[in-house]
Design a protein around this motif. Sequence first.
Motif, PDB file in Angstrom:
ATOM      1  N   ARG A  33       0.826  -1.213   0.000  1.00 37.74           N
ATOM      2  CA  ARG A  33       0.000   0.000   0.000  1.00 37.74           C
ATOM      3  C   ARG A  33       0.862   1.266   0.000  1.00 37.74           C
ATOM      4  N   ALA A  34       1.862   1.289  -0.877  1.00 42.07           N
ATOM      5  CA  ALA A  34       2.751   2.446  -0.990  1.00 42.07           C
ATOM      6  C   ALA A  34       1.994   3.619  -1.604  1.00 42.07           C
ATOM      7  N   ASP A  35       2.547   4.803  -1.447  1.00 39.25           N
ATOM      8  CA  ASP A  35       1.946   6.029  -1.947  1.00 39.25           C
ATOM      9  C   ASP A  35       1.898   6.014  -3.470  1.00 39.25           C
ATOM     10  N   PHE A  36       0.689   6.004  -4.016  1.00 38.17           N
ATOM     11  CA  PHE A  36       0.499   5.943  -5.462  1.00 38.17           C
ATOM     12  C   PHE A  36       0.974   7.223  -6.133  1.00 38.17           C
ATOM     13  N   TYR A  37       0.925   8.353  -5.424  1.00 38.32           N
ATOM     14  CA  TYR A  37       1.272   9.644  -6.019  1.00 38.32           C
ATOM     15  C   TYR A  37       2.762   9.964  -5.931  1.00 38.32           C
ATOM     16  N   ASN A  38       3.543   9.083  -5.339  1.00 40.51           N
ATOM     17  CA  ASN A  38       4.991   9.246  -5.305  1.00 40.51           C
ATOM     18  C   ASN A  38       5.500   9.205  -6.751  1.00 40.51           C
ATOM     19  N   PRO A  39       6.413  10.130  -7.132  1.00 42.07           N
ATOM     20  CA  PRO A  39       6.904  10.123  -8.525  1.00 42.07           C
ATOM     21  C   PRO A  39       7.515   8.790  -8.952  1.00 42.07           C
ATOM     22  N   MET A  40       8.177   8.089  -8.039  1.00 41.80           N
ATOM     23  CA  MET A  40       8.738   6.778  -8.377  1.00 41.80           C
ATOM     24  C   MET A  40       7.618   5.775  -8.664  1.00 41.80           C
ATOM     25  N   SER A  41       6.561   5.821  -7.876  1.00 39.44           N
ATOM     26  CA  SER A  41       5.405   4.945  -8.112  1.00 39.44           C
ATOM     27  C   SER A  41       4.780   5.244  -9.460  1.00 39.44           C
ATOM     28  N   GLN A  42       4.675   6.527  -9.785  1.00 39.13           N
ATOM     29  CA  GLN A  42       4.083   6.916 -11.063  1.00 39.13           C
ATOM     30  C   GLN A  42       4.903   6.391 -12.244  1.00 39.13           C
ATOM     31  N   PHE A  43       6.237   6.437 -12.119  1.00 37.14           N
ATOM     32  CA  PHE A  43       7.101   5.895 -13.169  1.00 37.14           C
ATOM     33  C   PHE A  43       6.854   4.392 -13.337  1.00 37.14           C
ATOM     34  N   ILE A  44       6.782   3.671 -12.225  1.00 36.14           N
ATOM     35  CA  ILE A  44       6.574   2.218 -12.273  1.00 36.14           C
ATOM     36  C   ILE A  44       5.222   1.892 -12.896  1.00 36.14           C
ATOM     37  N   VAL A  45       4.193   2.669 -12.536  1.00 36.67           N
ATOM     38  CA  VAL A  45       2.858   2.455 -13.097  1.00 36.67           C
ATOM     39  C   VAL A  45       2.874   2.685 -14.608  1.00 36.67           C
ATOM     40  N   ARG A  46       3.491   3.773 -15.044  1.00 37.72           N
ATOM     41  CA  ARG A  46       3.529   4.076 -16.482  1.00 37.72           C
ATOM     42  C   ARG A  46       4.321   3.022 -17.264  1.00 37.72           C
ATOM     43  N   ALA A  47       5.390   2.526 -16.668  1.00 41.73           N
ATOM     44  CA  ALA A  47       6.234   1.540 -17.366  1.00 41.73           C
ATOM     45  C   ALA A  47       5.546   0.187 -17.510  1.00 41.73           C
ATOM     46  N   THR A  48       4.658  -0.141 -16.585  1.00 43.42           N
ATOM     47  CA  THR A  48       4.025  -1.466 -16.603  1.00 43.42           C
ATOM     48  C   THR A  48       2.609  -1.455 -17.176  1.00 43.42           C
ATOM     49  N   GLN A  49       2.008  -0.290 -17.271  1.00 40.43           N
ATOM     50  CA  GLN A  49       0.601  -0.208 -17.672  1.00 40.43           C
ATOM     51  C   GLN A  49       0.301  -0.808 -19.044  1.00 40.43           C
ATOM     52  N   PRO A  50       1.136  -0.612 -20.079  1.00 43.68           N
ATOM     53  CA  PRO A  50       0.780  -1.177 -21.392  1.00 43.68           C
ATOM     54  C   PRO A  50       0.589  -2.694 -21.389  1.00 43.68           C
ATOM     55  N   ASN A 141      11.164   3.149   2.506  1.00 43.51           N
ATOM     56  CA  ASN A 141      10.630   2.966   3.862  1.00 43.51           C
ATOM     57  C   ASN A 141       9.251   2.317   3.839  1.00 43.51           C
ATOM     58  N   GLN A 142       8.430   2.666   2.846  1.00 38.65           N
ATOM     59  CA  GLN A 142       7.108   2.058   2.739  1.00 38.65           C
ATOM     60  C   GLN A 142       7.211   0.577   2.380  1.00 38.65           C
ATOM     61  N   ILE A 143       8.224   0.209   1.595  1.00 37.79           N
ATOM     62  CA  ILE A 143       8.429  -1.205   1.263  1.00 37.79           C
ATOM     63  C   ILE A 143       8.889  -1.982   2.495  1.00 37.79           C
ATOM     64  N   CYS A 144       9.772  -1.379   3.299  1.00 41.19           N
ATOM     65  CA  CYS A 144      10.351  -2.077   4.454  1.00 41.19           C
ATOM     66  C   CYS A 144       9.393  -2.192   5.640  1.00 41.19           C
ATOM     67  N   GLU A 145       8.502  -1.233   5.786  1.00 41.37           N
ATOM     68  CA  GLU A 145       7.687  -1.165   7.003  1.00 41.37           C
ATOM     69  C   GLU A 145       6.872  -2.432   7.291  1.00 41.37           C
ATOM     70  N   PRO A 146       6.178  -3.038   6.296  1.00 34.65           N
ATOM     71  CA  PRO A 146       5.417  -4.260   6.611  1.00 34.65           C
ATOM     72  C   PRO A 146       6.301  -5.415   7.071  1.00 34.65           C
ATOM     73  N   LEU A 147       7.565  -5.412   6.664  1.00 32.80           N
ATOM     74  CA  LEU A 147       8.499  -6.460   7.077  1.00 32.80           C
ATOM     75  C   LEU A 147       9.034  -6.194   8.486  1.00 32.80           C
ATOM     76  N   LEU A 148       9.257  -4.919   8.802  1.00 36.63           N
ATOM     77  CA  LEU A 148       9.885  -4.562  10.073  1.00 36.63           C
ATOM     78  C   LEU A 148       8.897  -4.404  11.229  1.00 36.63           C
ATOM     79  N   SER A 149       7.681  -3.965  10.949  1.00 41.91           N
ATOM     80  CA  SER A 149       6.759  -3.682  12.056  1.00 41.91           C
ATOM     81  C   SER A 149       6.415  -4.907  12.908  1.00 41.91           C
TER      82      SER A 149
END
Length: 197
Positions: A33-50, A141-149
Amino acid sequence: MTGLNTAAIYVIQTLGSLYLLIVLLRFILQMVRADFYNPMSQFIVRATQPLLRPLRKVIPGFGGVDLASLVLAILVQMLLMVITLILMGYGVGGFLLQVLIWAIIGVTSLFMKVFFFALIISVILSWVAPGTHNPAAELVNQICEPLLSPIRRILPNLGGLDLSPIFAFIALNLIDMLVINNLAAMTGMPKILSPFM
């Protein structure tokens, strides 16, 4: 095998593995459940969407898990393995089920490595740039948190010293050594496919 084949394998494995990583990150970011509006997330979404858009029409999500991106990761891994085996001179006609199993093992291994390296980056950032608001650092940090909490809930508070990454490293390495490597050996995965693990 000619030098041209070796060069082709290198290029295909490098570029294909990079795209595979992006597809798997898409799955992981939705899973944590990472931040969808993060620029890195947006890049990943655009690269995989097609490639994901048509897959989503036939493979729906289930319980918040993006099954289409997981299936795409396995298909990309399979394609890379088949191309590599063909360029190495192996016939893969009768081995497609085995290649599917190897692809699942490879994707699982990469899944674990993403968390492993995200933990390393997170630990380094906590030393050199604590509290940074860089988009990439926030995503790590959002990727690591579910593993560390869950580990943090078990470990006692040591006055600001967070030992949870150490236990997470141990757990990830044990799973890699005892499960993933043994599965690869049991299924007869060729050494040439080890870059995918």
